[in-house]
Structure formats: structure tokens, C-alpha cells
Design a protein around this motif. Structure first.
Motif, PDB file in Angstrom:
ATOM      1  N   ASN A  18      11.243  -0.695  -4.007  1.00 13.19           N
ATOM      2  CA  ASN A  18       9.983  -1.008  -2.662  1.00 13.19           C
ATOM      3  C   ASN A  18       8.948   0.654  -1.537  1.00 13.19           C
ATOM      4  N   ASP A  19       9.875   1.413  -2.442  1.00 10.36           N
ATOM      5  CA  ASP A  19       8.695   2.640  -2.327  1.00 10.36           C
ATOM      6  C   ASP A  19       8.416   2.928  -3.387  1.00 10.36           C
ATOM      7  N   THR A  20       7.229   3.415  -2.807  1.00  9.43           N
ATOM      8  CA  THR A  20       5.696   4.406  -3.994  1.00  9.43           C
ATOM      9  C   THR A  20       6.977   5.601  -3.965  1.00  9.43           C
ATOM     10  N   ILE A  21       6.893   5.678  -5.204  1.00  9.38           N
ATOM     11  CA  ILE A  21       6.302   6.899  -5.355  1.00  9.38           C
ATOM     12  C   ILE A  21       5.893   8.064  -6.570  1.00  9.38           C
ATOM     13  N   ILE A  22       5.323   9.205  -6.996  1.00 11.11           N
ATOM     14  CA  ILE A  22       4.170  10.147  -6.488  1.00 11.11           C
ATOM     15  C   ILE A  22       5.488  11.021  -7.266  1.00 11.11           C
ATOM     16  N   ALA A  23       4.116  12.087  -8.474  1.00 14.18           N
ATOM     17  CA  ALA A  23       4.912  13.151  -9.599  1.00 14.18           C
ATOM     18  C   ALA A  23       3.374  13.582  -9.806  1.00 14.18           C
ATOM     19  N   LEU A  24       3.958  14.786 -10.346  1.00 14.15           N
ATOM     20  CA  LEU A  24       2.769  15.543 -11.098  1.00 14.15           C
ATOM     21  C   LEU A  24       3.107  14.594 -12.597  1.00 14.15           C
ATOM     22  N   ALA A  25       2.230  14.395 -13.289  1.00 13.54           N
ATOM     23  CA  ALA A  25       2.557  14.449 -14.803  1.00 13.54           C
ATOM     24  C   ALA A  25       2.230  14.217 -15.838  1.00 13.54           C
ATOM     25  N   SER A  61       3.493   4.814  -8.334  1.00 14.75           N
ATOM     26  CA  SER A  61       3.625   3.920  -8.727  1.00 14.75           C
ATOM     27  C   SER A  61       4.441   3.160  -7.636  1.00 14.75           C
ATOM     28  N   GLY A  62       4.254   1.895  -7.290  1.00 14.24           N
ATOM     29  CA  GLY A  62       5.486   1.072  -5.567  1.00 14.24           C
ATOM     30  C   GLY A  62       4.223   0.105  -5.505  1.00 14.24           C
ATOM     31  N   LYS A  63       5.054  -0.373  -5.082  1.00 15.77           N
ATOM     32  CA  LYS A  63       4.199  -2.487  -5.182  1.00 15.77           C
ATOM     33  C   LYS A  63       3.256  -1.095  -3.439  1.00 15.77           C
ATOM     34  N   ARG A  83      -2.133   2.876  -0.731  1.00 12.81           N
ATOM     35  CA  ARG A  83      -1.514   3.688  -0.203  1.00 12.81           C
ATOM     36  C   ARG A  83      -3.145   4.869  -0.545  1.00 12.81           C
ATOM     37  N   VAL A  84      -3.547   4.699  -2.084  1.00 16.78           N
ATOM     38  CA  VAL A  84      -4.295   5.369  -2.366  1.00 16.78           C
ATOM     39  C   VAL A  84      -6.023   4.899  -1.511  1.00 16.78           C
ATOM     40  N   SER A  85      -6.145   3.687  -1.776  1.00 17.34           N
ATOM     41  CA  SER A  85      -6.920   3.645  -1.300  1.00 17.34           C
ATOM     42  C   SER A  85      -7.579   3.852   0.225  1.00 17.34           C
ATOM     43  N   GLU A 123       4.883  -1.846 -12.625  1.00 18.35           N
ATOM     44  CA  GLU A 123       4.222  -2.103 -11.048  1.00 18.35           C
ATOM     45  C   GLU A 123       2.812  -1.769 -10.491  1.00 18.35           C
ATOM     46  N   ASN A 124       2.684  -1.830  -9.651  1.00 15.12           N
ATOM     47  CA  ASN A 124       1.364  -0.877  -9.172  1.00 15.12           C
ATOM     48  C   ASN A 124       1.155   0.151  -9.780  1.00 15.12           C
ATOM     49  N   VAL A 125       0.226   0.743 -10.804  1.00 18.91           N
ATOM     50  CA  VAL A 125       0.198   2.491 -10.576  1.00 18.91           C
ATOM     51  C   VAL A 125      -0.907   2.657 -10.208  1.00 18.91           C
ATOM     52  N   VAL A 126      -1.452   3.436  -9.959  1.00 17.70           N
ATOM     53  CA  VAL A 126      -2.175   4.790 -10.043  1.00 17.70           C
ATOM     54  C   VAL A 126      -2.492   6.228 -10.238  1.00 17.70           C
ATOM     55  N   GLU A 127      -3.294   5.996 -11.163  1.00 17.46           N
ATOM     56  CA  GLU A 127      -3.416   8.099 -11.901  1.00 17.46           C
ATOM     57  C   GLU A 127      -4.603   8.538 -10.901  1.00 17.46           C
TER      58      GLU A 127
END
Lengths: 479, 479
Positions: free
Chosen positions: A13-20, A34-36, A41-43, A92-96
């Protein structure tokens, strides 16, 4: 670490972020969300400089140039990649976000999204989500970490095979066949009073034998897999100044020329572990060999034995000219040398021992011949000129049975899998015993179920939160 | 380094490859290829696992999941991003391969493409190509490196503004106006015999005055820009055990809490440079301060002066209880302290000096009052309890004139730009002098052309291979 219960209940249910990407400064860095709500959020913080469209209206697997903005303050010009559920790594929905590689910018962007309600990903959480969403089974997820850690051809190949499902499919096959019989046996329980046998006992025996055979092969492969994954420990023993460090450098020069072209391969790694023919060899306690005054004679054979005990292969190195100079082949020092070799062989008859006469560039042909006559298995070498180094690396490779590797057979490298396989093997032995002694269906069904349980542990069909916590805590953050 | 001539002549015909992310292991790594054949080179080694299409047939700005294969051996499962000329960073065809972050895999993929005819990119070569292809002007290209190196808000903001063309557009505006007059003056040369004046001398004088004003502002901004880019050097002087390292740690705790959440910010960087309110402060020779027995009294005031000379701000720190304990405010040690402060002020009247009385948690109110009576400008502080630390950071920030920063004015941070601006300024002064003394058009035209030349150097309209070589050699590989 946050409780794994939290993971499994809340995670999606939450959106996580990290340096990949690795930390530090580079040309670019990649931040992954990554997350729903990842895309929206990025948009909200992204202004396209090309088509002006909202990120949330873009198609999956597309890339967009624009600015990450925090209330009109431009943090960076970035490329944003959009992956829509379920077609992403996590499912899930993912943004890089590919930003300029300044740690300051990375931090600013992460802080921005934390303020916008994302949270920092825990170690391995992206892969955990991939597992929970059915994108990978558990052994494949574990292979992702192995793949990142792989530093030679053999460990890379095994991890790659496992990540692509090679290991899982072998286990799944066994599990399915066993499951067929299990259901027939369980069916017998429903008709217990009629004393029928739906499961053909002869066929079942054949299956159990086959499973036993495969399990044994997988369990045995762990010995190979473990050394491939962790590197094969090699002890180089010998008196000081026989040329141990020169030999190590010669091995390095022979095999690591290519690696040194890539920045970031630290000297430390090179010095301790050398990849020979795609297999990692770990020269144990090499720092000690180089720095301490490790005199076999004075500190005694005990220290040598300790080193050999930690290794799978022993290289016994001696200074040929010095031995020949100070004594004839029949002299006292030569006898001491032969005695030492005999002691090692006697104590560790099963452990491969390579006897290397170093500095043979200083010997004439007659001296070399007398040496070889006295110790037939000696390998002449000159670490200085490089003579004999290739023969040594070939000898090291020949010692390692990698037939399985070449035949693309499944090799077990993971201790957790190994343990589960051992347990499954035990249960299968019980089933076999039950079959032989005509055990009743209901009791046999218990053993079969137990075996199925251990198979399921490997692939993650059976799992629990502690298990997941242990596995994913070993991942790096961002994976 | 390969000759820059090679760059400019050959560059756009071959395909370059480099690791774009920091070296080392991480979740993922990004390899970047650029050149006419970049897409087809990757296409030959890439097998899509989704639509099965050739990479070369894919649209620009799309991402594809598949395998990098070397003669059927799968090296890795990767995401490949396609950017088609001219819509890419370099303006050429670009492919970014996002692979698993194992150094071994990175190396294998790079080696594969080197075998396929790509070559390793030189430092900054991607950005050099972007410049040569007109995607960026020279000052923007330089800002890319500054952006990556930026480690605080101020330097980030300046680099960002410069990368987005703020600085170039200011220079371009001046250049264009000057160019207009230049062409009028050159026109006069064609009509030299008729003694006409196309260029209105009064208007020209006004323009030259305006250019002088702007150039002066830009040149002056370098003092600010330089300290922002490189950090403001601060000397902390004082006797041993007055609490220098505790003060540094207190400053660290105050300001760097957020940074420490991001892995990879090394202790070293934190210890030497502290970001306060978005400005980097470099506490010079802090290791020395901490480790050596740097006694002002014993080694003498000379060493203190050396430190002050390297800095822009001086913090004079003393142990208040110790001074008060050993002597009354009129006593000998107190006089020595005041004398030392007087010496520093006398020798460096222009240099900001902050006098800090440390350990005031051990003073009572009366003691503090007597201290402040004796040295009115003293700032009481307790590095241990944190009292006064915020006042100190505010005082440090107030010392730095960042008005320009807040007004979004252009700030020059680059020594090369600074030099070119100084030269342009000199030439403009010559033009001004020529105007005042009624110099002939042909001689004045030479000075104007010189000034234009220096403007062009900044943005890269005027360039040469040595200049490009120097600039891009300072970039990291992969950028």
C-alpha cells in the motif's frame, strides 16, 4: 529492522524509494520508486521538457526528459522511466529516476519524495515485493543477490541459471511427481476401510529411488557450489622468502589483466581472491604469509597444519636453489623437506597437494633433473620469469570437479537450499523405509507431506515471515 | 591521453561505451553507449523477452527487457533504453543498458562490446560529443561536471543555473550588443575615406559603460562563486584542549543529520567540510588541529598566522573556565589572551574574526558577565551542551555575502570563465580609452574583436583542441 509482518501486511500500500546504483559520485545515479502511487507521486514533482504531458498519462516502458521540481525550485534535469503494473521488476508501478550523479542531488530527490509520503525501502524490499507479487519464486529472488555478488564466471553462471529458474524447475518437477503420489495416498485414506491401493507401490518405489538419486546429486553438488560461490580456499605454505608473494603476483598477472581495466576493482580483492579460468581461488591468510615471519621450521609444522585445515587445496612451495645449494639431494636439509611433505601427505591424505619448486630459473638442467628424481611429483616453476605458472593454474583447475558446471547441471550454492534438501532427503528415506516395511498409508502420508514441505521451502510455496526476513535482510538497499 | 585532434576528427564515427554509474557493487549499474552504430551494436547482442522485436526496430525513448548474449551465453537479464539521434544526451544514437550491479557483469558486458568494435569512452567524452553536436554550449558542458561535484545547496544552485544556460545567456546578450556595434565600426572601415560614423559614439559609450558594469559584477561574483564552489575555508585557532574537535562535532551534529541517512557520504568528507545553511565550510587542517600538539604559546603565533592566511574566516576559540580560573580578568593570562586577539586583528584587519568562549556551561553568571565586559565581542558557547552553536552557524552565514545567490544573479565559479572575463574587461577598457581619446575606427575595431573573442571563449563559439582537451579531461569517465 522493521518487523517482517509489517512488510507483508502493509507493503503493497505504500510507495518505497531507494538509490539503486552504488553510492558515491558518478556520471549518473538511478533512484527507484515502487508502489501503487509511484507514478503519480513522481508525476506531481516532474515537469516534462518535451511533450509537456503529465507523467501519469505516459505509456509503460517509456522514458521522459524533464525536471524534478520542489515547489518551482529545480532540483535536477532527469530522465524518468515509467513501468506500469504488472510489467515491472516488482510487479507494481515503478518509476526510475536517472539523475546527475551527485550525492547531494540524490539526497535532495530522496528527501523530496520522503516529504511527499514515500518511505525509504528496506534492504531487498524491491525483490521481496517481486516475490510477493509472484514475479519470482524464492530461489530466484535469492539468486538476484548471488548474481550481484558474483565475481567470476562460475558463480555468475550458477546464479544466472538459478535466477532464470533452472533450480526451481528441477525442484518443481520432483515436487509435482511426489505430489501426484501424495494425492493418491491421501485418497487411499478416504477409502481406508476398503484397503485399496490407488498408488502403485512399485511405481512409487521407482519414483522414490529417482528422487533419492536427484536429491543426492543436488546435495553433493553443494560441495562444488559452495566453493564456487565463496571461492576455493588455497593454502600456500613454505618457509619465508621462498617466493610466495611473487607467485601470487604472477598468478595475478596471468589472470587479472582484463579486470584491471575496469575501475573500482580494488587491489584488496585482487590480492585475496584470484579468478582462474572463471573459478574464484581464495588464497587464505595471504597477508599473513607476506607480512609475518612465518617460519615453518621455527614456529613448527603446527602453524602449517592450521593453514592447510582451512583450505581445500595446499600449495607447498620451496626455494629450489637454496635447497640444492645447502645440501646434496641426499643431504640433511633435503631430507627435512621430504619429511615435511611426507608429514602433510600423511595427515591429509585426501587433500590435494601441489609441490612447487620455485626459482628454477637459477638451476641448470642437471640440478633440475636431480630434484625431479628425488621428488617425482614436483612441479618446477619460476614466479619471476612466469615459467610453470600456467601449468600451476591448469593443475588448480583440474583439481576442481566442474563437470557439472560444464554440463549445465543444477548446482546448489545456497546453505538454506542445502539444509532443505537434506531434510527432504531424510523424509524421503523415511518414505522409502515405510514402503519397504509396508507402512500404513496414513503414516506414510505424513512423511510425504513433510518432504513436500521442504521442497516448498526452497521455492517459497511454503514460507513464513522469519524466513523472508532473514533472506531479504541480506540484500542491499535498492534491490 | 589520446590527442584531442583524434576526438574531433574521428569521434562521431565510432561507438563509445562506459560505465555511467559509480563503480562498485549496487542493485543495478548503467552502461552507456553512444555513436552512429550504438543501437545496432546492442541490437546484435540483445534478445528481447517481451515482443521479440529487434532493438533497432524499436522507437526512441522506449525500454526493453531482455538478455545480453554473447554467442548464446546469457551474460545478464537487462533493461535497455533506446535514444535515437538527435534526441539524446550526446545528440547521437544512445543506448543505456541497466544490468545487475555486479562488477563482474559490468566488465563482461563492456568486454563484449569492445570485442564487437566499440571503444572505451575517454573522460567526459559523452559531454564532449554533446557539445560538438550542439546540444550544450561550453559553459553548460562545464556546469555538468560542477553539478556532479556539487555537495551543497549553493554550489548545486549555481551549477544548475549555469547548466540551464543562465550564464551563457548573460554573456550572449553582451556579446550580441557588442557585435552590433562592431559591425557598424567595421562598416566605417569600408568607408574610411569618407570619414563617416555609423556607430553612434555616445550610444557606444553607454554600451561600453554597461558592459563594464556587468563584467565588473561578474568578475566580483567570482570571489563569492569560488568560495561557494570550493567551500569557505575557516581556520579554528586556539590552544590545545580548548574544545576544537568537540566544536566541529557539534557543528556536524547540527547540520549533517540528514546527510548521514544516505549511504556513501564518507566520514572524511563530513569531517573536513560541513554544509551550513546550504553553504560548504571547509575547516582547514582539522586533522592537524586534532592530532598535533598545536600550542599557540609554544609554537608561537606564527603557526596561527599561517592557518589564518589560508582561510577566509577565523574562529578564535578559548577555554573560558581555564582562563578565568588561572587569572582574574585583569591578570596575566587574560592579558596574554587579549594580546593574541589584538595581534590577529592587527595583522588581518579585513578578515572576519569570531571570538568564541567555550565551555561556558562551567561558568556562573558573574563569571560570564566579567568575560563579556573584558571582551565585548566574545560569543559564549558550549560545544558540549550545544549552547551557542546555532548562533555561531548564523554568524558564519552572515559573513558570506550571498545576496547575489538569493537574487538569482549569475555567479562566476569557473577559473577559466573568470580569466576570460578579466581579459574581456581589459579589452573593453581599451575600447573605452579609445573612445575617450578619439581613436580611429580601425584600431578600435581590433580591441572590440579581442573582447568578442574572449566572450566566445566562454561559451565555446571560439575554441581550440587544447582548450577542449583540458576541460573534458577533468570529467569522469562515463559522463
Amino acid at each position: 529492522m522493521r518487523s517482517i509482518y509489517y512488510f507483508c501486511d502493509m507493503i503493497q500500500n505504500d510507495t518505497i524509494i531507494a538509490l539503486a546504483t552504488p553510492s558515491g559520485a558518478g556520471a549518473i545515479a538511478v533512484l527507484r520508486l515502487s508502489g501503487k502511487d509511484a507514478i503519480s507521486r513522481v508525476s506531481d514533482c516532474f515537469k516534462s521538457v518535451t511533450d509537456g504531458k503529465q507523467l501519469r498519462d505516459q505509456k509503460t516502458h517509456t522514458i521522459h526528459l524533464g525536471h524534478i521540481e520542489d515547489a518551482n525550485r529545480v532540483i535536477d534535469e532527469v530522465l524518468v522511466s515509467v513501468f506500469k503494473n504488472p510489467n515491472s521488476y516488482t510487479g507494481e508501478n515503478v518509476v526510475e529516476i536517472s539523475c546527475h550523479g551527485s550525492p547531494y542531488i540524490q539526497q535532495e530527490i530522496i528527501q523530496l519524495f520522503l516529504r511527499k509520503g514515500c518511505r525509504m525501502a528496506d534492504a531487498g524490499e524491491f525483490t521481496l515485493r517481486a516475490f510477493l507479487n509472484g514475479k519470482l519464486d524464492l530461489s530466484q529472488a535469492e539468486a538476484v543477490a548471488d548474481l550481484i555478488a558474483s565475481d567470476n564466471e562460475a558463480s555468475h553462471q550458477i546464479a544466472m541459471q538459478q535466477m532464470r529458474g533452472g533450480f526451481s524447475s528441477e525442484i518443481a518437477k520432483l515436487r509435482e511427481e511426489l505430489l501426484n503420489f501424495a494425492s493418491l495416498i491421501e485418497l487411499e485414506l478416504d477409502f481406508a476401510e476398503e484397503d485399496v491401493e490407488f498408488a502403485d507401490r512399485t511405481q512409487f518405489k521407482t519414483l522414490i529411488d529417482r528422487i533419492t538419486f536427484v536429491l543426492k546429486r543436488l546435495i553433493d553438488s553443494f560441495a562444488v557450489g559452495n566453493v564456487i560461490k565463496n571461492g576455493i580456499p588455497v593454502a600456500i605454505v613454505g618457509e619465508p622468502n621462498v617466493g610466495k608473494s611473487t607467485l601470487l603476483n604472477a598468478l595475478l598477472n596471468e589472470e587479472r589483466a582484463i579486470v584491471s581495466e575496469i575501475a573500482g576493482t580494488t587491489r584488496d580483492t585482487i590480492e585475496d581472491e584470484i579468478s582462474i579460468g572463471g573459478i574464484g581461488f581464495r588464497f587464505i591468510d595471504t597477508a599473513g604469509i607476506r607480512e609475518t615471519q612465518d617460519v615453518v621450521e621455527s614456529i613448527g609444522i603446527k602453524k602449517t597444519f592450521e593453514k592447510i585445515e582451512q583450505s581445500q587445496v595446499t600449495i607447498y612451495l620451496f626455494d629450489a636453489p637454496s635447497v640444492l645449494r645447502t645440501a646434496s639431494p641426499k643431504g640433511k636439509q633435503f631430507e627435512a623437506l621430504k619429511n615435511e611433505i611426507w608429514q602433510i601427505k600423511n595427515k591429509y591424505p585426501q587433500k590435494p597437494l601441489l609441490i612447487i619448486a620455485n626459482k628454477i630459473d637459477k638451476l641448470d638442467d642437471a640440478q633440475l633433473a636431480s630434484l625431479q628424481a628425488a621428488i617425482p611429483e614436483v612441479k618446477p616453476l619460476s614466479a619471476k620469469t612466469g615459467f610453470g605458472v600456467e601449468q600451476l593454474t591448469n593443475a588448480l583447475l583440474n583439481l576442481i570437479n566442474t563437470g557439472a558446471l560444464r554440463n549445465n547441471e543444477t548446482i546448489v550454492t545456497n546453505t538454506r537450499h542445502y539444509d532443505a534438501l537434506l531434510k527432504a532427503f531424510e523424509e524421503i528415506q523415511k518414505v522409502k523405509h515405510g514402503l519397504d516395511s509396508g507402512l500404513s498409508s496414513d503414516l506414510m502420508a505424513i512423511d510425504v507431506r513433510e518432504a513436500l514441505y521442504y521442497f516448498g521451502l526452497i521455492t517459497g510455496e511454503v514460507t513464513n515471515d522469519d524466513l523472508l526476513g532473514n533472506i531479504f535482510a541480506n540484500f542491499c538497499i535498492g534491490k
